[in-house]
Scaffold this active site. Structure first.
Site, PDB file in Angstrom:
ATOM      1  N   ARG A   6       0.815  -1.237   0.000  1.00  0.00           N
ATOM      2  CA  ARG A   6       0.000   0.000   0.000  1.00  0.00           C
ATOM      3  C   ARG A   6       0.844   1.280   0.000  1.00  0.00           C
ATOM      4  NH1 ARG A   6      -3.478  -3.228   3.317  1.00  0.00           N
ATOM      5  NH2 ARG A   6      -5.153  -3.942   1.948  1.00  0.00           N
ATOM      6  N   LYS A  43       4.118  11.359 -11.357  1.00  0.00           N
ATOM      7  CA  LYS A  43       3.338  10.533 -12.292  1.00  0.00           C
ATOM      8  C   LYS A  43       4.025   9.179 -12.402  1.00  0.00           C
ATOM      9  CE  LYS A  43       1.027  13.766 -15.389  1.00  0.00           C
ATOM     10  NZ  LYS A  43       0.962  14.311 -16.757  1.00  0.00           N
ATOM     11  N   GLU A  80      12.728  19.648 -24.136  1.00  0.00           N
ATOM     12  CA  GLU A  80      11.880  19.809 -22.939  1.00  0.00           C
ATOM     13  C   GLU A  80      12.309  21.057 -22.159  1.00  0.00           C
ATOM     14  OE1 GLU A  80       9.171  18.161 -21.953  1.00  0.00           O
ATOM     15  OE2 GLU A  80       9.228  16.254 -23.027  1.00  0.00           O
ATOM     16  N   LYS A  84       9.075  23.583 -13.184  1.00  0.00           N
ATOM     17  CA  LYS A  84       8.160  22.437 -13.047  1.00  0.00           C
ATOM     18  C   LYS A  84       7.656  22.323 -11.612  1.00  0.00           C
ATOM     19  CE  LYS A  84       6.830  17.827 -14.014  1.00  0.00           C
ATOM     20  NZ  LYS A  84       6.874  16.637 -14.809  1.00  0.00           N
ATOM     21  N   GLU A 135      -3.060  17.646 -12.171  1.00  0.00           N
ATOM     22  CA  GLU A 135      -3.324  18.050 -13.551  1.00  0.00           C
ATOM     23  C   GLU A 135      -4.793  18.369 -13.816  1.00  0.00           C
ATOM     24  OE1 GLU A 135      -0.891  16.022 -16.547  1.00  0.00           O
ATOM     25  OE2 GLU A 135      -2.549  16.272 -17.952  1.00  0.00           O
ATOM     26  N   ARG A 190      -1.234  22.299 -14.669  1.00  0.00           N
ATOM     27  CA  ARG A 190      -0.225  21.291 -15.030  1.00  0.00           C
ATOM     28  C   ARG A 190      -0.349  20.865 -16.493  1.00  0.00           C
ATOM     29  NH1 ARG A 190       1.845  16.103 -11.412  1.00  0.00           N
ATOM     30  NH2 ARG A 190       3.303  15.322 -12.977  1.00  0.00           N
ATOM     31  N   ASN A 200       2.178  19.860 -21.167  1.00  0.00           N
ATOM     32  CA  ASN A 200       2.014  19.008 -22.349  1.00  0.00           C
ATOM     33  C   ASN A 200       2.147  19.794 -23.654  1.00  0.00           C
ATOM     34  OD1 ASN A 200       1.592  16.697 -20.795  1.00  0.00           O
ATOM     35  ND2 ASN A 200      -0.552  17.273 -20.467  1.00  0.00           N
ATOM     36  N   HIS A 260       3.136  18.081 -26.887  1.00  0.00           N
ATOM     37  CA  HIS A 260       3.072  16.641 -26.652  1.00  0.00           C
ATOM     38  C   HIS A 260       1.930  15.940 -27.391  1.00  0.00           C
ATOM     39  CE1 HIS A 260       6.108  17.521 -23.724  1.00  0.00           C
ATOM     40  NE2 HIS A 260       6.193  16.266 -23.342  1.00  0.00           N
ATOM     41  N   HIS A 290       3.327  12.917 -29.199  1.00  0.00           N
ATOM     42  CA  HIS A 290       2.991  11.516 -28.899  1.00  0.00           C
ATOM     43  C   HIS A 290       2.507  10.790 -30.159  1.00  0.00           C
ATOM     44  CE1 HIS A 290       2.341  12.423 -24.353  1.00  0.00           C
ATOM     45  NE2 HIS A 290       3.564  12.012 -24.594  1.00  0.00           N
ATOM     46  N   HIS A 327      11.614  10.760 -28.006  1.00  0.00           N
ATOM     47  CA  HIS A 327      10.535  11.551 -27.402  1.00  0.00           C
ATOM     48  C   HIS A 327      10.814  13.054 -27.546  1.00  0.00           C
ATOM     49  CE1 HIS A 327       7.352  12.744 -24.658  1.00  0.00           C
ATOM     50  NE2 HIS A 327       8.241  13.472 -24.000  1.00  0.00           N
TER      51      HIS A 327
HETATM   52  N1  GLY Z   1       5.316  15.268 -17.988  1.00  0.00           N
HETATM   53  C1  GLY Z   1       4.258  16.136 -17.706  1.00  0.00           C
HETATM   54  C2  GLY Z   1       3.850  16.138 -16.282  1.00  0.00           C
HETATM   55  O1  GLY Z   1       4.576  15.694 -15.419  1.00  0.00           O
HETATM   56  O2  GLY Z   1       2.760  16.570 -15.980  1.00  0.00           O
END
Ligand code: GLY
Length: 356
Positions: A121, A143, A185, A224, A234, A238, A242, A245, A249, A262
């Site tokens: 957990r 993430k 990036e 960031k 997000e 946030r 993107n 992206h 993607h 990428h």
């Molecule tokens: N890579 C985008 C984010 O962490 O939200």
């Protein structure tokens, strides 16, 4: 060593950034050794270059440290590998006090983070990114994810690390192309949040061989962490991370990871998204031209041959969670991004001409 704080109340954590940080890893202030298991999750190349040294250093300072080796690349990010890692943790006698060290790029960070979020957990983990992309992006913000045959990252969680350890000197062990691809990036942060930073990047890219990685990583992490601190899950702000992206993607899915990295796909995606920004009246032509010039200072792969409808197909797939029209991150000036909900399919397809 510099420290940046990600402010998330009880889930706050530091990002430590410093050249040769890995050589002092046994003295990281937040590493509290109480005799628990410490498990490095990585792949064999990173272990050879740096992981074995980190493990030895920790062991010689009294840490009870084990390794788990996963396959390279996206092959590591699935439920089979996930189960194998969990079984290994059980075999090592890990418990709720055990700590995971995610040593690698974005894929390692994603799977190791998901393991940490779910083993018993949830246990503590640290991100130790080894690629430029993961240093400035995926290691920060919590993430985590796994791929399943139906799609990428369909299993995952927001689960913040207890800290992020970045050693820019480690970039010297990577191929040039790999590092250069990650610069997009960094450009992204300037484009979406900080025009002065974007101008600095523009200057730095005049001599890519003396690019000041430590300074650029530090600033990117600051931007960031500020965004994450305001919108961890997000819901709103946030999303601007993107930028570039959506099309990026789609390009990765269309061409495959062997043909386009990428960072390169995001670079192309940013060119299209800034063209859409211009066409929708948000960005001036001068600003659009300036951003394209900066992005193109880093060599990009040639992707002239493609079927626009098939490429659009990937964007539609990516859009499955959105209701209504295409949601795009645009710029309303250099250094300021907005979320735009109503971008037409026609305009997106037209933007593909900028890829040629
Ligand atoms: N890579 C985008 C984010 O962490 O939200």
């Amino acid at each position: 060593m510099k420290t940046i704080e990600v402010n998330l109340r009880e889930r706050s954590y530091p990002i430590y950034i410093g050249d040769n940080l890995y050589k002092e890893i046994d003295h990281i202030p937040i590493f509290k050794n109480i005799g628990q298991k410490w498990v490095i999750i990585s792949h064999h190349i990173i272990m050879e270059i740096i992981g074995n040294k980190i493990g030895s250093l920790l062991r010689s300072s009294g840490f009870d440290c084990e390794n788990i080796i996963v396959p390279e690349g996206d092959a590591a990010k699935n439920t089979v590998e996930y189960s194998k890692i969990i079984s290994q943790l059980v075999k090592f006698g890990c418990d709720r006090k055990s700590v995971i060290l995610a040593l690698g790029g974005g894929v390692i960070g994603d799977i190791a983070g998901f393991v940490a979020s779910s083993f018993m957990r949830g246990i503590k983990y640290y991100q130790i990114p080894t690629t430029l992309l993961s240093m400035v992006d995926s290691s920060i913000g919590g993430k985590t994810g796994l791929n399943i045959p139906e799609g990428k990252n369909l299993i995952g969680s927001f689960y913040q690390p207890a800290g992020v350890l970045i050693d820019p000197k480690a970039l010297k062990t990577l191929p040039f192309d790999e590092v250069h691809a990650g610069i997009s990036e960094i450009i992204k942060y300037g484009a979406i949040q900080d025009k002065i930073f974007l101008n600095n990047i523009d200057d730095w890219l005049n001599d890519i061989n003396s690019f000041p990685f430590l300074e650029a990583i530090l600033k990117s992490c600051k931007i960031k962490s500020k965004i994450i601190s305001k919108d961890e899950h997000e819901n709103d702000l946030r999303k601007i991370l993107n930028f570039g992206h959506t099309i990026g993607h789609a390009l990765e899915a269309y061409f495959g990871f062997e043909k386009i990295r990428h960072g390169e796909a995001v670079a192309h995606g940013m060119i299209c998204a800034s063209w859409i920004s211009k066409e929708t009246g948000n960005l001036t032509d001068r600003e659009y031209q300036k951003l394209c010039k900066i992005i193109k200072k880093v060599p990009l792969p040639n992707i002239r041959e493609f079927d626009p409808d098939r490429l659009m197909g990937y964007i539609k797939l990516d859009k499955k969670n959105e209701v209504g029209d295409f949601c795009f991150i645009l710029l309303n000036q250099l250094g300021n991004a907005i979320v735009e909900q109503n971008i037409s399919e026609k305009l997106i397809i037209k933007s593909f001409e900028k890829l040629k």
